[in-house]
Design an enzyme around this catalytic site. Structure first.
Site, mmCIF file in Angstrom:
data_model
loop_
_atom_site.group_PDB
_atom_site.id
_atom_site.type_symbol
_atom_site.label_atom_id
_atom_site.label_comp_id
_atom_site.label_asym_id
_atom_site.label_seq_id
_atom_site.Cartn_x
_atom_site.Cartn_y
_atom_site.Cartn_z
ATOM 1 N N LYS A 54 0.853 -1.198 0.000
ATOM 2 C CA LYS A 54 0.000 0.000 0.000
ATOM 3 C C LYS A 54 0.886 1.244 0.000
ATOM 4 O O LYS A 54 1.018 1.962 0.985
ATOM 5 C CB LYS A 54 -0.927 -0.020 1.213
ATOM 6 C CG LYS A 54 -1.878 -1.212 1.204
ATOM 7 C CD LYS A 54 -2.657 -1.310 2.498
ATOM 8 C CE LYS A 54 -3.549 -2.557 2.495
ATOM 9 N NZ LYS A 54 -4.270 -2.736 3.776
ATOM 10 N N LYS A 87 -4.359 -15.315 -1.008
ATOM 11 C CA LYS A 87 -5.427 -14.673 -0.242
ATOM 12 C C LYS A 87 -6.774 -15.285 -0.603
ATOM 13 O O LYS A 87 -6.858 -16.249 -1.379
ATOM 14 C CB LYS A 87 -5.403 -13.165 -0.494
ATOM 15 C CG LYS A 87 -4.031 -12.530 -0.217
ATOM 16 C CD LYS A 87 -4.051 -11.031 -0.301
ATOM 17 C CE LYS A 87 -4.611 -10.437 0.964
ATOM 18 N NZ LYS A 87 -4.452 -8.968 1.014
#
Length: 284
Positions: free
Chosen positions: A139, A171
């Site tokens: 991020k 994920k």
């Protein structure tokens, strides 16, 4: 903090960052700098207005040197070192036009990267003595990932994967598309045997599946404190455990004391507040 073992990205990458920055800021030329005599020389002092950990000196220097190769820049500290509010941390002398043209871009790099280093240092201090390593995430500011990840190192943190190419992080959507944790891990080992295999889990059942699948690291996504402790007991060192989600300075110490190995913090690079810097110029 120490800067002895910190190596910033390559000069070529730093130069590219600066050229991209100048393209959007200077464009076809600095119309205001044209008001100054072309041969005017100036000196400047850079003051840090708050306590901070400094990062980004090479980007700062590159901004001035690209416009004035003869500029002299003298620093009172190095990347990774802490400064106090009011301290003069750098002195510059060179062409006045180049100095005023480079000023904003140079400060933008330094204040952003120092902000990243400073907030990282606060998180690292919060887990001191636990053995937990504080990790960054992907991020980051677009186009400045390597710069920000270097700043995390300056603050005493550690880098998670750099991008999608240097580690595998399975994920929820990967698990769904692959047909489960086991099948996803099997294909990962077949196709990328040399890469770290990390699997994100949302409950203890998925944790057990990830352990059985041979994950190198398991990310505990939004686990409660009791579940974190239980996960540590279940894993028993079979895989490193990483905490992700709901991490801030008010929670990280409690999370660290559960016995996990890593805590990843998106706020290191996503919610950064720039360090307050001031560059004051004086004509020679």
């Amino acid at each position: 903090m120490t800067s002895l073992n910190l190596a910033p990205p390559s000069p070529e990458l730093i130069r590219a960052d600066v050229e991209r920055c100048f393209a959007e800021d200077i464009g076809s030329g600095d119309a205001t700098a044209d008001l100054l005599p072309a041969d005017a020389q100036a000196s400047a002092m850079l003051t840090c207005r708050e306590d901070a950990v400094i990062a980004g000196i090479d980007w700062f220097n590159a901004c001035f040197r690209q416009l004035d190769p003869q500029v002299t820049i003298d620093w009172a500290l190095r990347d990774g070192e802490r400064t106090n509010a009011g301290a003069v941390i750098c002195r510059i002398r060179g062409n006045a036009r180049a100095m005023v043209s480079a000023e904003r871009s140079a400060l933008n790099f330094l204040q952003l990267l120092s902000g990243t280093a400073t907030v990282t240092a606060a998180y690292v201090a919060a887990v001191a003595g636990t053995g937990v390593r504080v990790l960054d995430t992907r991020k980051t500011v677009p186009g400045l990932r390597l710069a920000q990840k270097y700043a995390v190192l300056c603050g005493g943190g550690h880098n998670h994967r750099i991008g999608l190419y240097d580690a595998i992080l399975v994920k929820e959507n990967h698990i769904i598309a692959a047909g489960g944790i086991g099948p996803a891990a099997k294909v990962a080992r077949q196709r990328h045997p040399s890469l770290l295999l990390e699997i994100e889990v949302e409950n203890l059942d998925e944790l057990r599946q990830a352990l059985d699948a041979g994950a190198d690291r398991i990310m505990l996504d939004n686990f409660t404190l009791p579940l974190m402790r239980e996960a540590v007991a279940i894993a028993k060192g079979r895989a490193d455990l990483e905490i992700s989600g709901n991490v801030d300075l008010s929670t990280i110490a409690d999370f660290a004391r559960t016995g996990v190995d890593f805590i990843s913090v998106g706020a290191l690079t996503k919610h950064v507040r720039a360090v307050d810097l001031s560059l004051r110029l004086q004509l020679d």
